[in-house]
Design an enzyme around this catalytic site. Structure first.
Site: not given
Length: 123
Positions: A85, A90
């Site tokens: 994730r 990011h």
């Protein structure tokens, strides 16, 4: 103790997301189908969003249960789910399509079955 109803709701959402990934991935037979065309990249993106949300839900459930629930199911690499994730959210341009392909092909079915088992164990 924690609110089991909230955890069951979150697990239900995870189950829905694994099924969404499986449906979207069903026709994919090679990594190149996710990378070699605009339609393929769109499919890759459609796989990434539910993976992000699954990672968020794992984090949320871990917080609610104080890490007590998932430790009972060591067959799933929960920490890696959260890590995936973080990479996707990011560092989008560092996403490895081969890893996503492998995750969708091999790991999502196992995760789906484990989530069903966890839900069943609550009942």
């Amino acid at each position: 103790m924690y609110d089991e109803e909230i955890v069951l709701d979150l697990l239900g959402k995870m189950a829905e997301l694994t099924e969404r990934i499986r449906a979207r991935f069903k026709e994919v037979v090679s990594v190149s189908e996710l990378t070699d065309s605009c339609a393929g990249v769109e499919k890759l993106d459609l796989l990434l969003m539910p993976l992000i949300v699954i990672g968020e839900l794992v984090t949320k459930i871990d917080h609610i249960t104080k890490q007590a629930l998932f430790e009972k199911y060591p067959q799933i690499p929960w920490r890696e789910i959260k890590g995936l994730r973080n990479v996707v959210a990011h560092n989008y341009y560092e996403v490895n399509a081969e890893e996503i392909f492998d995750t969708c092909k091999n790991d999502i079915p196992k995760l789906a079955e484990t989530i069903k088992q966890i839900i069943s164990d609550f009942q």
